[in-house]
Design an enzyme around this catalytic site. Structure first.
Site, PDB file in Angstrom:
ATOM      1  N   CYS A  42       0.843  -1.200   0.000  1.00  0.00           N
ATOM      2  CA  CYS A  42       0.000   0.000   0.000  1.00  0.00           C
ATOM      3  C   CYS A  42       0.879   1.251   0.000  1.00  0.00           C
ATOM      4  O   CYS A  42       1.995   1.249   0.522  1.00  0.00           O
ATOM      5  CB  CYS A  42      -0.911   0.005   1.231  1.00  0.00           C
ATOM      6  N   ASP A  44       0.385   3.815   1.687  1.00  0.00           N
ATOM      7  CA  ASP A  44       0.336   4.412   3.031  1.00  0.00           C
ATOM      8  C   ASP A  44       1.748   4.729   3.557  1.00  0.00           C
ATOM      9  O   ASP A  44       2.620   3.851   3.567  1.00  0.00           O
ATOM     10  CB  ASP A  44      -0.375   3.429   3.980  1.00  0.00           C
ATOM     11  N   ARG A  46       2.852   4.989   6.365  1.00  0.00           N
ATOM     12  CA  ARG A  46       3.249   4.262   7.579  1.00  0.00           C
ATOM     13  C   ARG A  46       3.750   2.851   7.283  1.00  0.00           C
ATOM     14  O   ARG A  46       4.084   2.106   8.206  1.00  0.00           O
ATOM     15  CB  ARG A  46       2.049   4.202   8.547  1.00  0.00           C
ATOM     16  N   HIS A  98      -2.053  -4.002   5.043  1.00  0.00           N
ATOM     17  CA  HIS A  98      -1.857  -3.578   6.432  1.00  0.00           C
ATOM     18  C   HIS A  98      -3.201  -3.362   7.104  1.00  0.00           C
ATOM     19  O   HIS A  98      -4.186  -3.018   6.447  1.00  0.00           O
ATOM     20  CB  HIS A  98      -0.988  -2.323   6.504  1.00  0.00           C
ATOM     21  N   CYS A 101      -6.168  -0.025   6.968  1.00  0.00           N
ATOM     22  CA  CYS A 101      -5.967   0.595   5.649  1.00  0.00           C
ATOM     23  C   CYS A 101      -7.166   1.507   5.310  1.00  0.00           C
ATOM     24  O   CYS A 101      -8.312   1.056   5.283  1.00  0.00           O
ATOM     25  CB  CYS A 101      -5.813  -0.479   4.576  1.00  0.00           C
TER      26      CYS A 101
HETATM   27 CO    CO Z   1      -3.466   1.210   3.015  1.00  0.00          CO
END
Ligand code: CO
Length: 215
Positions: A42, A44, A46, A98, A101
């Protein structure tokens, strides 16, 4: 340096630190990359791929998009997979989702956010496919956790169904596909158990994992 000076300072410090322990690092890497892994994750912020598995530049080929989706018509993802498998000859493709999400949550809630809804429709399709397994029970967090995992499982299947992976297996190239999930709250990875080095292995582990997630 006019813009974003902090990032350039960080970069100089990082490059110097790498050179301190390995003076030839960048020169060597500039000649060739030979990663063993392709990471599909992803976007993301993080979930930084190399950092969470402790790998240096050159050790992992990375493709990331919103909600770690692998779609058969996505030329970008297919090109990354093709290059990784046929040119770099990676031994492992890791699809990593994750928990928590935002993309998966939007799909779960059926929210309207704009353009991204069309992309997240693929996660919505995963939800539809497993509608009975995802029948509302437990908290929204639990439903989200289940859909995050099912989404990874489905994307592993999608990767395994590509001509790229099928052809690699047909010519006897060692290649394993894995499905993992990352916990934002503890920084830990978990292997979802959907893994294999052949169509049959993937199919068997897929069925088993989906059954487990239904329970
Ligand atoms: Co995500």
């Amino acid at each position: 340096m006019k813009h974003l000076p902090r990032l350039f300072e960080n970069n100089r410090a990082w490059a110097a630190e790498v050179l301190r322990s390995d003076p030839e690092f960048f020169v060597r890497l500039s000649r060739q990359q030979a990663p063993k892994y392709l990471w599909i994750g992803c976007s993301d912020s993080r979930v930084p791929a190399n950092q969470i598995v402790g790998l240096m530049p050159g050790e992992m080929f990375v493709h990331r998009n919103v909600a770690n989706v692998f779609v058969h018509s996505d030329l970008n993802a297919l090109s990354a997979l093709h290059f990784a498998v046929e040119v770099l000859r990676v031994a492992h493709v890791i699809v990593c989702g994750h928990h928590g999400c935002g993309g998966v949550l939007a799909a779960l809630r059926g929210e309207r956010q704009g353009l991204v809804d069309n992309w997240l429709r693929h996660v919505g399709d995963v939800r539809e496919k497993h509608r009975t397994r995802l029948a509302p029970r437990g908290t929204e967090d639990e439903e989200l956790s289940r859909l995050c995992r099912l989404n990874v499982v489905e994307q592993v299947l999608n990767v395994s169904n590509t001509t790229v992976v099928r052809d690699a297996w047909a010519r006897g190239q060692p290649l394993a596909v894995h499905g993992w999930i990352y916990g934002l709250k503890d920084g830990l990875l978990h292997d979802l158990g959907v893994t294999g080095t052949s169509e049959a292995e993937i199919a068997a582990s897929y069925a088993q994992v989906v059954e487990t997630l239904a329970g």
